[in-house]
Motif scaffolding. Structure first.
Motif, PDB file in Angstrom:
ATOM      1  N   SER A 164     -75.666 -81.276 -20.082  1.00 25.82           N
ATOM      2  CA  SER A 164     -76.200 -80.126 -20.826  1.00 25.82           C
ATOM      3  C   SER A 164     -75.188 -79.631 -21.855  1.00 25.82           C
ATOM      4  O   SER A 164     -73.974 -79.777 -21.660  1.00 25.82           O
ATOM      5  N   PRO A 165     -75.670 -79.023 -22.965  1.00 23.40           N
ATOM      6  CA  PRO A 165     -74.737 -78.451 -23.946  1.00 23.40           C
ATOM      7  C   PRO A 165     -73.824 -77.388 -23.340  1.00 23.40           C
ATOM      8  O   PRO A 165     -72.643 -77.297 -23.723  1.00 23.40           O
ATOM      9  N   SER A 166     -74.329 -76.602 -22.404  1.00 23.88           N
ATOM     10  CA  SER A 166     -73.488 -75.574 -21.780  1.00 23.88           C
ATOM     11  C   SER A 166     -72.343 -76.204 -20.994  1.00 23.88           C
ATOM     12  O   SER A 166     -71.237 -75.654 -20.948  1.00 23.88           O
ATOM     13  N   HIS A 167     -72.617 -77.337 -20.371  1.00 23.54           N
ATOM     14  CA  HIS A 167     -71.554 -78.027 -19.619  1.00 23.54           C
ATOM     15  C   HIS A 167     -70.468 -78.536 -20.574  1.00 23.54           C
ATOM     16  O   HIS A 167     -69.265 -78.397 -20.282  1.00 23.54           O
ATOM     17  N   VAL A 168     -70.873 -79.086 -21.704  1.00 20.02           N
ATOM     18  CA  VAL A 168     -69.892 -79.541 -22.696  1.00 20.02           C
ATOM     19  C   VAL A 168     -69.077 -78.359 -23.206  1.00 20.02           C
ATOM     20  O   VAL A 168     -67.856 -78.443 -23.354  1.00 20.02           O
ATOM     21  N   SER A 194     -71.442 -81.388 -33.077  1.00 22.78           N
ATOM     22  CA  SER A 194     -72.089 -80.277 -32.378  1.00 22.78           C
ATOM     23  C   SER A 194     -72.040 -80.497 -30.877  1.00 22.78           C
ATOM     24  O   SER A 194     -71.900 -81.624 -30.406  1.00 22.78           O
ATOM     25  N   PHE A 195     -72.177 -79.384 -30.145  1.00 24.17           N
ATOM     26  CA  PHE A 195     -72.189 -79.480 -28.691  1.00 24.17           C
ATOM     27  C   PHE A 195     -73.463 -80.171 -28.196  1.00 24.17           C
ATOM     28  O   PHE A 195     -73.421 -80.949 -27.246  1.00 24.17           O
ATOM     29  N   SER A 196     -74.591 -79.866 -28.841  1.00 30.70           N
ATOM     30  CA  SER A 196     -75.854 -80.436 -28.372  1.00 30.70           C
ATOM     31  C   SER A 196     -75.896 -81.949 -28.574  1.00 30.70           C
ATOM     32  O   SER A 196     -76.358 -82.694 -27.688  1.00 30.70           O
ATOM     33  N   ALA A 197     -75.416 -82.431 -29.731  1.00 25.39           N
ATOM     34  CA  ALA A 197     -75.410 -83.874 -29.977  1.00 25.39           C
ATOM     35  C   ALA A 197     -74.439 -84.584 -29.028  1.00 25.39           C
ATOM     36  O   ALA A 197     -74.724 -85.679 -28.522  1.00 25.39           O
ATOM     37  N   ALA A 198     -73.294 -83.949 -28.776  1.00 24.96           N
ATOM     38  CA  ALA A 198     -72.338 -84.536 -27.828  1.00 24.96           C
ATOM     39  C   ALA A 198     -72.936 -84.582 -26.426  1.00 24.96           C
ATOM     40  O   ALA A 198     -72.747 -85.552 -25.682  1.00 24.96           O
ATOM     41  N   ALA A 199     -73.665 -83.532 -26.056  1.00 26.47           N
ATOM     42  CA  ALA A 199     -74.291 -83.489 -24.731  1.00 26.47           C
ATOM     43  C   ALA A 199     -75.313 -84.606 -24.580  1.00 26.47           C
ATOM     44  O   ALA A 199     -75.422 -85.218 -23.512  1.00 26.47           O
ATOM     45  N   ASP A 200     -76.084 -84.870 -25.660  1.00 21.72           N
ATOM     46  CA  ASP A 200     -77.052 -85.969 -25.602  1.00 21.72           C
ATOM     47  C   ASP A 200     -76.346 -87.299 -25.359  1.00 21.72           C
ATOM     48  O   ASP A 200     -76.815 -88.135 -24.569  1.00 21.72           O
ATOM     49  N   ARG A 201     -75.229 -87.520 -26.037  1.00 20.04           N
ATOM     50  CA  ARG A 201     -74.489 -88.778 -25.871  1.00 20.04           C
ATOM     51  C   ARG A 201     -73.913 -88.899 -24.462  1.00 20.04           C
ATOM     52  O   ARG A 201     -73.892 -89.990 -23.887  1.00 20.04           O
ATOM     53  N   VAL A 249     -61.416 -83.897 -22.055  1.00 17.19           N
ATOM     54  CA  VAL A 249     -60.939 -84.598 -23.249  1.00 17.19           C
ATOM     55  C   VAL A 249     -62.059 -85.453 -23.832  1.00 17.19           C
ATOM     56  O   VAL A 249     -62.284 -85.464 -25.055  1.00 17.19           O
ATOM     57  N   GLU A 250     -62.762 -86.182 -22.975  1.00 14.06           N
ATOM     58  CA  GLU A 250     -63.869 -87.009 -23.444  1.00 14.06           C
ATOM     59  C   GLU A 250     -64.953 -86.151 -24.103  1.00 14.06           C
ATOM     60  O   GLU A 250     -65.511 -86.521 -25.150  1.00 14.06           O
ATOM     61  N   ALA A 251     -65.239 -84.975 -23.527  1.00 17.63           N
ATOM     62  CA  ALA A 251     -66.242 -84.082 -24.110  1.00 17.63           C
ATOM     63  C   ALA A 251     -65.789 -83.571 -25.471  1.00 17.63           C
ATOM     64  O   ALA A 251     -66.578 -83.538 -26.434  1.00 17.63           O
TER      65      ALA A 251
END
Length: 298
Positions: A29-33, A18-25, A7-9
Motif C-alpha cells: 500500500s502507498p501508506s506502507h511505503v 510517487s509513493f503510489s507508483a512505487a507501491a504498485d511496483r 531503502v528498497e522503498a
C-alpha cells in the motif's frame, strides 16, 4: 541491514516519482511505503524527500543517498542473477582431484570434452595420490578408489575395480609359480604407494605386507618393472588387464583374489545442487556406464 526494506522503498519512490507508483511496483500500500521512508529518514536523521501536493523532490542528502543505494540494489540483483546462473547453468569453476594415472588416462579426457561442450566452465584438475581434504582445500569432486568410508561426504559409484597379483612369464620361468600365499615370502615383491596386499578366500580376508625388493610411488614404473621380470606385484585392473589378455603378464593366486572394490565420485554435501557438478558427474557416469575404458581394446 536492519532497514533494507525501507531503502528498497525509498529507491523505488525515487525511480517512480510517487509513493503510489512505487507501491504498485512493490505490491504494497502507498501508506506502507510512506511509513517506510519516514522511518528511514528518522533513522538517518536527515530529510530525504520534500513532499508537496504536486510532486516529490529529493533533498541534497536524499539525492546522494539514492545514487549510492541504487548502485547497491543493482549490485545485489546482479549477484543474485550470477548465483542463480551458476546453480542452473554450466557456468563457473570446477575443482577436481583424482589419483594420478587413473586421472590422466580416464578422467581428464571426459573433463576436457565437457569443457568443449560448455565453454563457460573453468577447470582446476589436480592429480595426486595424496588423499586431499575436499572441504579444507575447496574441491568440488574427488574420484577415489577402494571402500567408501567417509560418511560426511556424498558419493556415487563410478565403476568396479579388481586387483591382480601378477608377474611376467620370464620371471615365473626363472623363479616358479606361487601356489599359496605363504610362498610369496620366497619371491621378489614389487610394491607401490600401498605397503600391504589384500586377498580373500571363502569369505576370509588376508592381509600381507611383503618384504619389497623394489618400491616406487609410480604405478606405471611398477608396471614396467613387472613386465621386465623384476618380480611380482599387485596392481589394479586398468594397469594390467590388457597385458593379461595378451599373455604379456600372468595372473597369480586367483583363488585368493580380493573381491571387487569401487571407484567413487565423492563430493561435499554443500555442492550437491550445483548444475556444473551434476553435468560433470553425469558425463563421467555415462563414460563408464557400459564398459570401463581399459577393457574396450581387449
Amino acid at each position: 541491514m536492519h532497514h533494507w526494506e525501507a531503502v528498497e522503498a525509498f529507491v523505488e519512490v525515487m525511480k517512480q516519482g510517487s509513493f503510489s507508483a512505487a507501491a504498485d511496483r512493490l505490491k504494497v500500500s502507498p501508506s506502507h511505503v510512506s511509513r517506510l521512508v519516514a522511518k528511514l529518514e528518522s533513522s538517518l536523521g536527515v530529510p530525504l524527500l520534500y513532499r508537496t501536493t504536486r510532486k516529490l523532490r529529493p533533498s541534497q542528502a536524499g539525492q546522494r543517498y539514492y545514487e549510492q543505494c541504487r548502485r547497491l540494489l543493482e549490485g545485489l540483483v546482479s549477484a543474485e542473477h550470477a548465483i542463480s546462473a551458476e546453480a542452473h547453468e554450466a557456468v563457473g569453476p570446477l575443482k577436481v582431484t583424482c589419483a594420478t594415472t587413473f586421472g590422466e588416462r580416464f578422467i581428464a579426457p571426459v573433463l576436457n570434452e565437457l569443457m568443449l561442450q560448455h565453454p563457460r566452465l573453468s577447470l582446476d584438475l589436480h592429480l595426486t595420490n595424496r588423499r586431499v581434504d575436499l572441504i579444507e582445500e575447496g574441491y568440488d569432486l574427488a574420484v577415489r578408489m577402494g571402500a567408501m568410508d567417509d560418511s560426511s561426504m556424498l558419493s556415487r559409484r563410478l565403476c568396479d575395480r579388481r586387483e591382480y597379483l601378477c608377474a611376467s612369464p620370464a620371471y615365473l620361468e626363472r623363479f616358479g609359480m606361487p601356489h599359496v600365499l605363504s610362498e610369496l615370502a620366497h619371491h621378489r615383491c614389487l610394491t607401490g604407494s600401498r605397503t600391504r596386499w589384500l586377498f580373500q578366500r571363502e569369505g576370509q580376508r588376508y592381509e600381507i605386507r611383503p618384504e619389497a625388493s623394489w618400491r616406487s610411488n609410480s604405478g606405471p614404473a611398477q608396471l614396467d618393472a613387472v613386465r621386465r621380470g623384476l618380480g611380482i606385484a599387485q596392481l589394479p585392473d586398468y594397469y594390467v588387464e590388457p597385458d593379461l589378455a595378451s599373455g604379456r603378464l600372468v595372473s597369480l593366486l586367483d583363488q585368493y583374489r580380493y573381491p571387487f572394490s569401487g571407484v567413487w565420485l565423492i563430493y561435499p554435501r554443500s555442492r550437491q545442487r550445483s548444475r556444473r557438478l551434476q553435468l560433470l558427474c553425469d558425463a563421467l557416469l555415462a563414460r563408464f556406464a557400459d564398459q570401463v575404458p581399459w577393457r574396450e581394446a581387449i
